[in-house]
Design a protein around this motif. Structure first.
Motif, mmCIF file in Angstrom:
data_model
loop_
_atom_site.group_PDB
_atom_site.id
_atom_site.type_symbol
_atom_site.label_atom_id
_atom_site.label_comp_id
_atom_site.label_asym_id
_atom_site.label_seq_id
_atom_site.Cartn_x
_atom_site.Cartn_y
_atom_site.Cartn_z
ATOM 1 N N LEU A 78 0.853 -1.183 0.000
ATOM 2 C CA LEU A 78 0.000 0.000 0.000
ATOM 3 C C LEU A 78 0.893 1.238 0.000
ATOM 4 O O LEU A 78 1.744 1.380 0.875
ATOM 5 N N LEU A 79 0.713 2.102 -0.985
ATOM 6 C CA LEU A 79 1.413 3.378 -1.011
ATOM 7 C C LEU A 79 0.509 4.406 -0.361
ATOM 8 O O LEU A 79 -0.663 4.517 -0.723
ATOM 9 N N ILE A 80 1.043 5.139 0.602
ATOM 10 C CA ILE A 80 0.291 6.206 1.262
ATOM 11 C C ILE A 80 1.053 7.488 0.995
ATOM 12 O O ILE A 80 2.233 7.597 1.338
ATOM 13 N N THR A 81 0.391 8.444 0.363
ATOM 14 C CA THR A 81 1.054 9.699 0.027
ATOM 15 C C THR A 81 0.087 10.855 0.188
ATOM 16 O O THR A 81 -1.128 10.672 0.182
ATOM 17 N N ASP A 82 0.630 12.019 0.324
ATOM 18 C CA ASP A 82 -0.142 13.247 0.436
ATOM 19 C C ASP A 82 -0.421 13.763 -0.978
ATOM 20 O O ASP A 82 0.417 13.629 -1.870
ATOM 21 N N ALA A 83 -1.568 14.373 -1.180
ATOM 22 C CA ALA A 83 -1.915 14.900 -2.496
ATOM 23 C C ALA A 83 -0.867 15.892 -2.996
ATOM 24 O O ALA A 83 -0.553 15.932 -4.185
ATOM 25 N N PHE A 84 -0.295 16.680 -2.095
ATOM 26 C CA PHE A 84 0.714 17.658 -2.497
ATOM 27 C C PHE A 84 1.996 17.003 -2.990
ATOM 28 O O PHE A 84 2.742 17.589 -3.763
ATOM 29 N N ALA A 85 2.297 15.798 -2.527
ATOM 30 C CA ALA A 85 3.542 15.119 -2.882
ATOM 31 C C ALA A 85 3.375 14.136 -4.039
ATOM 32 O O ALA A 85 4.339 13.505 -4.455
ATOM 33 N N LEU A 86 2.183 14.037 -4.574
ATOM 34 C CA LEU A 86 1.883 13.010 -5.568
ATOM 35 C C LEU A 86 2.778 13.113 -6.801
ATOM 36 O O LEU A 86 3.266 12.113 -7.301
ATOM 37 N N GLN A 87 3.008 14.308 -7.293
ATOM 38 C CA GLN A 87 3.799 14.461 -8.509
ATOM 39 C C GLN A 87 5.275 14.160 -8.288
ATOM 40 O O GLN A 87 6.010 13.946 -9.237
#
Length: 175
Positions: A45-54
């Motif tokens: 499972l990858l968990i990331t913040d929307a701001f860090a997605l790119q």
């Protein structure tokens, strides 16, 4: 410690000022998410913040949780990024206010992500695993390698190269 950038910042500042700080463990929204969506994180499972997605190299062969969509503009940015990897009509789950009285989980096609009514900092997105029929490759890892090699302290030879100097050895340098 989950999805809270301020905690590491506070810990760093406290350490530099010799202030004792205790972080008290508590249940995060992730435990609620696992149960609500019936997701076992041990499967990947990858968990990331929307701001860090790119900034991420995305691999959808396992589930992905994108936290803190914030607003329709951010949802639109996330949608456009994901549409580079997934079909426009790929089903995703929007998780709104998980664990609160107004909790809502909505499944919808990816292209509708920025059309939902309620989005705020407690809105997350779950993308179930996607198995691509054809494998695609991202140039991002190569860009990072070149950036490292050409940065101060990188490889002295690489730092000196230009497009013109590489022209004669293009095939060798590509390998």
């Amino acid at each position: 410690m989950v999805a809270e950038r301020t905690v590491p910042m506070l810990l760093k500042r406290a350490a530099s000022e010799n202030i004792k700080v205790e972080v008290v463990p508590a249940m995060s929204f992730l435990e609620l998410l696992y149960v609500t969506l019936q997701v076992d994180p041990i499967q990947g499972l990858l968990i990331t913040d929307a701001f860090a997605l790119q900034e991420k190299v995305l691999d959808f062969s396992f589930g992905t949780v994108i936290t803190q969509l914030y607003d329709k503009h951010m949802a639109s940015e996330v949608k456009l990024t994901l549409m580079d990897y997934l079909p426009d009509d790929y089903e995703v789950s929007v998780v709104y206010h998980l664990g609160m009285s107004d909790e809502k989980v909505t499944s919808l096609p990816l292209y509708e992500l920025d059309r939902i009514e309620k989005i705020d900092y407690l809105t997350s997105l779950y993308v179930k695993p996607y198995q691509q029929e054809t494998q695609t490759f991202s140039i991002n890892p190569l860009v990072e390698i070149v950036k490292t090699l050409r940065s101060p302290g990188g490889c002295p030879w690489d730092i000196l190269q230009t497009h013109r100097s590489l022209r004669n050895n293009l095939i060798e340098e590509t390998y």
